[in-house]
Design a protein around this motif. Structure first.
Motif, PDB file in Angstrom:
ATOM      1  N   GLU A 133      -3.227   9.069   7.411  1.00 33.44           N
ATOM      2  CA  GLU A 133      -2.946   8.300   6.210  1.00 33.44           C
ATOM      3  C   GLU A 133      -2.338   9.212   5.136  1.00 33.44           C
ATOM      4  OE1 GLU A 133      -3.087   5.173   5.468  1.00 33.44           O
ATOM      5  OE2 GLU A 133      -4.023   4.395   7.283  1.00 33.44           O
TER       6      GLU A 133
ATOM      7  N   ARG B 142      -3.505   7.317  11.308  1.00 32.35           N
ATOM      8  CA  ARG B 142      -2.735   6.111  11.007  1.00 32.35           C
ATOM      9  C   ARG B 142      -1.998   5.634  12.252  1.00 32.35           C
ATOM     10  NH1 ARG B 142      -0.009   4.021   6.382  1.00 32.35           N
ATOM     11  NH2 ARG B 142       2.109   3.268   6.755  1.00 32.35           N
TER      12      ARG B 142
ATOM     13  N   LYS C 265      -5.657   0.898  11.149  1.00 36.00           N
ATOM     14  CA  LYS C 265      -5.889   0.771   9.709  1.00 36.00           C
ATOM     15  C   LYS C 265      -7.386   0.706   9.456  1.00 36.00           C
ATOM     16  CE  LYS C 265      -1.755  -1.676   8.154  1.00 36.00           C
ATOM     17  NZ  LYS C 265      -1.276  -2.884   7.457  1.00 36.00           N
TER      18      LYS C 265
ATOM     19  N   LYS D 222      -3.397   2.003   4.766  1.00 38.64           N
ATOM     20  CA  LYS D 222      -2.229   1.645   3.959  1.00 38.64           C
ATOM     21  C   LYS D 222      -1.264   0.762   4.757  1.00 38.64           C
ATOM     22  CE  LYS D 222      -3.528   4.093   0.414  1.00 38.64           C
ATOM     23  NZ  LYS D 222      -4.872   4.463   0.870  1.00 38.64           N
TER      24      LYS D 222
ATOM     25  N   SER E 149       5.029   6.917   4.971  1.00 38.13           N
ATOM     26  CA  SER E 149       5.480   5.963   3.959  1.00 38.13           C
ATOM     27  C   SER E 149       6.999   5.888   4.031  1.00 38.13           C
ATOM     28  CB  SER E 149       5.028   6.410   2.569  1.00 38.13           C
ATOM     29  OG  SER E 149       5.495   5.521   1.579  1.00 38.13           O
TER      30      SER E 149
ATOM     31  N   ASN F  59       0.672  -5.285   4.931  1.00 43.56           N
ATOM     32  CA  ASN F  59      -0.031  -4.896   3.716  1.00 43.56           C
ATOM     33  C   ASN F  59      -1.127  -3.880   4.024  1.00 43.56           C
ATOM     34  OD1 ASN F  59       1.296  -6.482   1.738  1.00 43.56           O
ATOM     35  ND2 ASN F  59       0.199  -8.302   2.438  1.00 43.56           N
ATOM     36  N   ALA F  60      -1.690  -3.334   2.978  1.00 47.32           N
ATOM     37  CA  ALA F  60      -2.854  -2.472   3.129  1.00 47.32           C
ATOM     38  C   ALA F  60      -4.044  -3.294   3.623  1.00 47.32           C
ATOM     39  CB  ALA F  60      -3.186  -1.809   1.799  1.00 47.32           C
TER      40      ALA F  60
END
Length: 327
Positions: A115, A122, A165, A171, A238, A281-282
């Motif tokens: 993450e 992740r 997640k 995230k 990201s 989405n998170a």
């Protein structure tokens, strides 16, 4: 293992010529202009480029997908099949995922992504090489027959991964087309790939399920911004490069009738086209969410030199047919 992927050699050119009669093949000339330019310095003249390949290319192949399901895939770019695995098989796969994502020796390795602000895994890549059970699943006829019905020919695993997640801290993923990345950074020539995502935990609206834009598989959206060196190191945590503009996203979402979330019980299977726009989405719930992905690329569509990146990404992100990857 070398990551170099230069222009196609004569044997590969011969293979492409011999397989150009496959359903949906375009006879694409490797020397011709890129049909899907992206990662440009200036905004493109077109909001999007109409897809040149058929979405479903193997209707005549035998398999478990009905013509109605193939119609749905062609129209929306994805289908969800509940109860694909159940019972003891599902439990064994869930245990396998927990064991793989808890291995301390994988932390800090390039194929293990944590993450952005944490140490929780992740994504874990190349999982069909890390696990015999997942390798068997990736090559199971229940999957490969469906893939053949969609792609119109035999395929290989371009990429495999576990996405995880954790509750409350997992995230999200920004809007993107996988093909845009695979084309720009891996050198995938055409849209002859499909992803199979097996849901291994219940996916509901609050734990960050995959969201998809119906119909967006027919529109390739060129993205602005040149690909930085080793972009994958940031994008897997990201994504900022290779993200469509909000204006284009809004237009395609309206055109497709909204956004659909891939929710369902553990054991369901989501098949989605390589170019369909998706995001997540998170995880705002206490419930973790985990899926295992297999990306199937048709053999005549094997990757070459990247179309919009300084060099190919590492092999744990973009496998070759028949390779034997080791961590």
């Amino acid at each position: 293992m070398s990551n170099t992927r230069s222009s196609l050699d004569s044997s590969t050119r011969k293979q492409l010529t011999e397989t150009s009669e496959l359903p949906g093949a375009t006879g694409w000339d490797v020397e011709s202009q890129d049909p899907y330019p992206t990662r440009t310095a200036c905004p493109p003249q077109q909001k999007w480029i109409e897809r040149q390949e058929a979405v479903v290319k193997g209707r005549d192949y035998p398999g478990p997908l009905s013509q109605d399901k193939l119609d749905e895939f062609e129209e929306k770019g994805f289908i969800f099949l509940p109860h694909f695995v159940e019972g003891e098989e599902l439990k064994a796969l869930q245990n396998e995922i927990r064991e793989l994502t808890s291995r301390e020796e994988y932390l800090g390795r390039d194929f293990s992504i944590t993450e952005p602000q944490g140490e929780e895994i992740r994504s874990l890549f190349a999982v069909h090489f890390l696990s015999e059970r997942l390798n068997a699943l990736a090559n199971d006829e229940r999957l490969t027959q469906r893939v053949r019905q969609i792609l119109g020919g035999d395929a290989y695993i371009h990429q495999s991964r576990i996405n995880y997640k954790p509750g409350f801290v997992g995230k999200g993923f920004n809007w993107h087309s996988d093909f845009e990345t695979w084309h720009a950074e891996d050198g995938m020539p055409r849209m002859h790939a499909v992803s199979a995502s097996l849901i291994l935990t219940d996916n509901h609206h609050f734990n960050g399920p995959l969201m998809l834009v119906p119909g967006s598989q027919n529109a390739f959206v060129p993205c602005v911004g040149e690909t930085p060196e080793d972009n994958y190191r940031n994008s897997l945590k990201s994504q900022e490069i290779g993200v469509p503009s909000q204006e284009v996203l809004a237009e395609l979402i309206a055109k497709g009738g909204g956004i659909e979330a891939a929710t369902g019980d553990a054991g369901g299977l989501l098949l989605f086209d390589c170019n369909v726009l998706h995001a997540s989405n998170a995880n705002m719930s206490p419930d973790p969410r985990s899926n295992v992905f297999f990306v199937y690329n048709r053999l005549d569509n094997r990757c070459q030199a990247p179309f919009a990146a300084p060099k190919p990404r590492p092999r744990f992100l973009a496998h070759e047919p028949g390779e034997d990857w080791t961590p």
